[in-house]
Design an enzyme around this catalytic site. Structure first.
Site, PDB file in Angstrom:
ATOM      1  N   ASP A   1       0.867  -1.178   0.000  1.00 58.56           N
ATOM      2  CA  ASP A   1       0.000   0.000   0.000  1.00 58.56           C
ATOM      3  C   ASP A   1       0.902   1.225   0.000  1.00 58.56           C
ATOM      4  O   ASP A   1       2.031   1.181   0.505  1.00 58.56           O
ATOM      5  CB  ASP A   1      -0.904  -0.001   1.246  1.00 58.56           C
ATOM      6  CG  ASP A   1      -2.131   0.887   1.074  1.00 58.56           C
ATOM      7  OD1 ASP A   1      -3.228   0.343   0.821  1.00 58.56           O
ATOM      8  OD2 ASP A   1      -1.997   2.125   1.195  1.00 58.56           O
ATOM      9  N   SER A   2       0.387   2.331  -0.521  1.00 55.87           N
ATOM     10  CA  SER A   2       1.207   3.554  -0.566  1.00 55.87           C
ATOM     11  C   SER A   2       1.100   4.367   0.720  1.00 55.87           C
ATOM     12  O   SER A   2       1.833   5.332   0.908  1.00 55.87           O
ATOM     13  CB  SER A   2       0.798   4.425  -1.766  1.00 55.87           C
ATOM     14  OG  SER A   2      -0.570   4.744  -1.673  1.00 55.87           O
TER      15      SER A   2
ATOM     16  N   ASP B   1      -7.125  -4.573  -5.403  1.00 58.68           N
ATOM     17  CA  ASP B   1      -8.277  -3.883  -4.791  1.00 58.68           C
ATOM     18  C   ASP B   1      -7.982  -2.392  -4.709  1.00 58.68           C
ATOM     19  O   ASP B   1      -7.853  -1.827  -3.616  1.00 58.68           O
ATOM     20  CB  ASP B   1      -8.553  -4.478  -3.400  1.00 58.68           C
ATOM     21  CG  ASP B   1      -9.796  -3.862  -2.751  1.00 58.68           C
ATOM     22  OD1 ASP B   1     -10.654  -3.316  -3.488  1.00 58.68           O
ATOM     23  OD2 ASP B   1      -9.913  -3.925  -1.506  1.00 58.68           O
TER      24      ASP B   1
ATOM     25  N   CYS C   1     -14.167  -0.766  -6.950  1.00 58.66           N
ATOM     26  CA  CYS C   1     -15.209  -0.122  -6.146  1.00 58.66           C
ATOM     27  C   CYS C   1     -15.707   1.147  -6.824  1.00 58.66           C
ATOM     28  O   CYS C   1     -16.383   1.965  -6.217  1.00 58.66           O
ATOM     29  CB  CYS C   1     -14.683   0.183  -4.736  1.00 58.66           C
ATOM     30  SG  CYS C   1     -13.306   1.326  -4.734  1.00 58.66           S
TER      31      CYS C   1
HETATM   32  N1  SAH Z   1      -7.819  -4.079   0.175  1.00 62.12           N
HETATM   33  C1  SAH Z   1      -8.117  -3.181   1.261  1.00 62.12           C
HETATM   34  C2  SAH Z   1      -8.824  -1.930   0.838  1.00 62.12           C
HETATM   35  C3  SAH Z   1      -8.133  -1.132  -0.222  1.00 62.12           C
HETATM   36  S1  SAH Z   1      -8.635   0.519  -0.306  1.00 62.12           S
HETATM   37  C4  SAH Z   1      -8.892  -3.928   2.332  1.00 62.12           C
HETATM   38  O1  SAH Z   1      -9.264  -5.086   2.136  1.00 62.12           O
HETATM   39  O2  SAH Z   1      -9.156  -3.338   3.391  1.00 62.12           O
HETATM   40  C5  SAH Z   1      -7.475   1.178  -1.402  1.00 62.12           C
HETATM   41  C6  SAH Z   1      -6.067   1.343  -0.846  1.00 62.12           C
HETATM   42  O3  SAH Z   1      -5.224   1.735  -1.914  1.00 62.12           O
HETATM   43  C7  SAH Z   1      -5.896   2.393   0.224  1.00 62.12           C
HETATM   44  O4  SAH Z   1      -5.379   1.775   1.370  1.00 62.12           O
HETATM   45  C8  SAH Z   1      -4.877   3.393  -0.344  1.00 62.12           C
HETATM   46  O5  SAH Z   1      -3.938   3.844   0.611  1.00 62.12           O
HETATM   47  C9  SAH Z   1      -4.183   2.551  -1.386  1.00 62.12           C
HETATM   48  N2  SAH Z   1      -3.593   3.244  -2.534  1.00 62.12           N
HETATM   49  C10 SAH Z   1      -4.089   4.259  -3.272  1.00 62.12           C
HETATM   50  N3  SAH Z   1      -3.292   4.528  -4.313  1.00 62.12           N
HETATM   51  C11 SAH Z   1      -2.255   3.656  -4.264  1.00 62.12           C
HETATM   52  C12 SAH Z   1      -1.106   3.416  -5.079  1.00 62.12           C
HETATM   53  N4  SAH Z   1      -0.873   4.121  -6.183  1.00 62.12           N
HETATM   54  N5  SAH Z   1      -0.267   2.419  -4.725  1.00 62.12           N
HETATM   55  C13 SAH Z   1      -0.492   1.678  -3.618  1.00 62.12           C
HETATM   56  N6  SAH Z   1      -1.569   1.869  -2.823  1.00 62.12           N
HETATM   57  C14 SAH Z   1      -2.432   2.843  -3.130  1.00 62.12           C
END
Ligand code: SAH
Length: 405
Positions: A261-262, A309, A349
């Site tokens: 995650d970022s 996701d 989503c």
């Molecule tokens: N899979 C998670 C929910 C994901 S929500 C669960 O089951 O709870 C989307 C996520 O993507 C967020 O945590 C956000 O911080 C991350 N995100 C957004 N842009 C991103 C990127 N370019 N690279 C990595 N993570 C990212």
């Protein structure tokens, strides 16, 4: 007539609601149960204030419902009831009780769930998530925002075990509604970390500092699916947030899991989750997912299961083209890393991006790479996020699992 009834009718006599009359033919969608009246559908504008209750009638004066008025927003009225009734603590308590009963029935073991899912629980603009005995609210409409005290009283009445209520009213959509950003404890006290179980996974959530309401509850059933089907596999959990899918994969016997995650805060929470769940084969890494996928490709790393996701890529129709390109890149990059027999798990989503759009994109990218995919499972949002048939806007989560031939 009872005394209560008599007082009620007297109040109604003195309290005259403003009326919103629609243009000819604009009432059909509302008759079908849709809850939004758009400004361009109105023929007669009322002298009503922000969040005031108005009556909505068709052009020929047929009563359609009462709702919250907004003088400037694109959604001029949000219907809240199809009868003329008082919108008070008792009203909210009835609706919340009904919402609670559905969750108890469909997710009887859950310690965390979405208690109120806006329109789908006939409470347009209100979201309430429950984490153990803490409630987290989001108000997307002015009508709900001005009634925050009544809503808090109703929640406490329906769930006497509640120990704290928080608002996380920092969504971008509030700006369009002319609402300020507000954040914090509204009632009671809230621990720094709220602990709860989601299936086998132990979670500790920061509802005041985490993203959205603190945890993405909508993937609950899909996480269960992952937990059952990745035993012995190498799993990449892309966009892992605080590690939901990774923990389920770990508890389900995955050989090795990496979550990416970022967000540094999300990765810190995810790493803590791996520790308290005793899952040493589950690791987390802070990175931009697009870069990480390129890096894995350059190193020729392979994953048996990749879960994608990502956050929503489009909030409006204008940005759908960009969203499509984003999904294409992600799915293509992931497919390159999955060997024959592996699984590509592709979630979206983005409400405006339908399941068939996602299927199209994944098919196009797989065909381009000359890889054959078989759709083996399709999921959606958990039942505490019900879909109101009259409002396609309430359906947003797609979860598709493909096996690589
Ligand atoms: N899979 C998670 C929910 C994901 S929500 C669960 O089951 O709870 C989307 C996520 O993507 C967020 O945590 C956000 O911080 C991350 N995100 C957004 N842009 C991103 C990127 N370019 N690279 C990595 N993570 C990212």
């Amino acid at each position: 007539m009872t005394i209560k009834g008599a007082i009620g009718s007297m109040l109604r006599y003195f309290y005259r609601m403003e009326t919103v009359r629609l243009r000819p033919k604009e009432h059909q969608r509302l008759l079908g149960g849709h809850q939004w009246v758009f400004r361009n559908e109105i023929s007669q504008t009322p002298q009503a204030e922000l969040g005031e209750i108005v009556r909505v009638v068709s052009h020929s004066d047929r009563f359609l419902g009462i709702g919250f008025y907004h003088p400037t927003s694109r959604i001029a009225v949000r219907i809240i009831s199809d009868i003329e009734e008082r919108i008070d603590v008792e009203f909210f308590a009835k609706r919340i009780q009904r919402a609670l009963e559905l969750r108890h029935r469909l997710l009887p073991q859950a310690e965390a769930y979405r208690l109120v899912f806006g329109e789908a629980d006939m409470l347009s603009g209100l979201i309430v998530d429950r984490f153990d005995n803490t409630l987290v609210m989001q108000m997307h409409s002015a009508g709900m925002d001005v009634r925050i005290n009544e809503i808090v009283d109703a929640l406490r009445h329906v769930i006497p075990d509640v120990t704290g209520i928080v608002e996380r009213n920092t969504m971008g959509t509030r700006v369009q509604e002319g609402l300020p950003h507000r954040d914090g404890v509204v009632w009671g006290s809230v621990p720094d970390r709220i602990t709860f179980l989601e299936g086998p996974a132990n979670l500790e959530i920061d509802v005041l500092g985490g993203q959205k309401t603190g945890y993405f509850l909508d993937q609950r059933i899909n996480r269960e699916w992952i937990g059952k089907h990745v035993s012995g596999k190498r799993v990449l959990d892309a966009f892992c947030n605080v590690g939901g899918f990774s923990l389920h994969a770990g508890h389900g016997g995955a050989a090795h899991v990496v979550g990416i995650d970022s967000s540094a805060t999300a990765i810190a929470a995810a790493t803590h989750h791996a520790t308290i769940n005793n899952l040493s084969q589950v690791q987390f890494r802070k990175a931009n997912m697009f870069d990480a996928l390129r890096e894995y490709a350059a190193n020729e790393e392979q994953w048996d299961v990749i879960i994608l996701d990502p956050p929503s890529f489009a909030k409006s129709r204008q940005s759908l083209g960009g969203a499509r390109a984003g999904y294409a890149e992600l799915n293509r990059s992931a497919l390159k890393l999955i060997p024959s027999g592996g699984l590509l798990v592709s979630a979206s989503c983005t409400q405006l991006f339908a399941e068939h759009d996602l299927l199209d994109v994944v098919y196009e990218e797989s065909a381009r790479l000359r890889r054959t995919l078989r759709l083996v499972h399709r999921g959606n949002q958990a039942p505490d996020h019900p879909v109101l048939l009259a409002m396609p806007e309430t359906q947003y989560l797609k979860f598709l699992v493909f096996e690589v031939w």
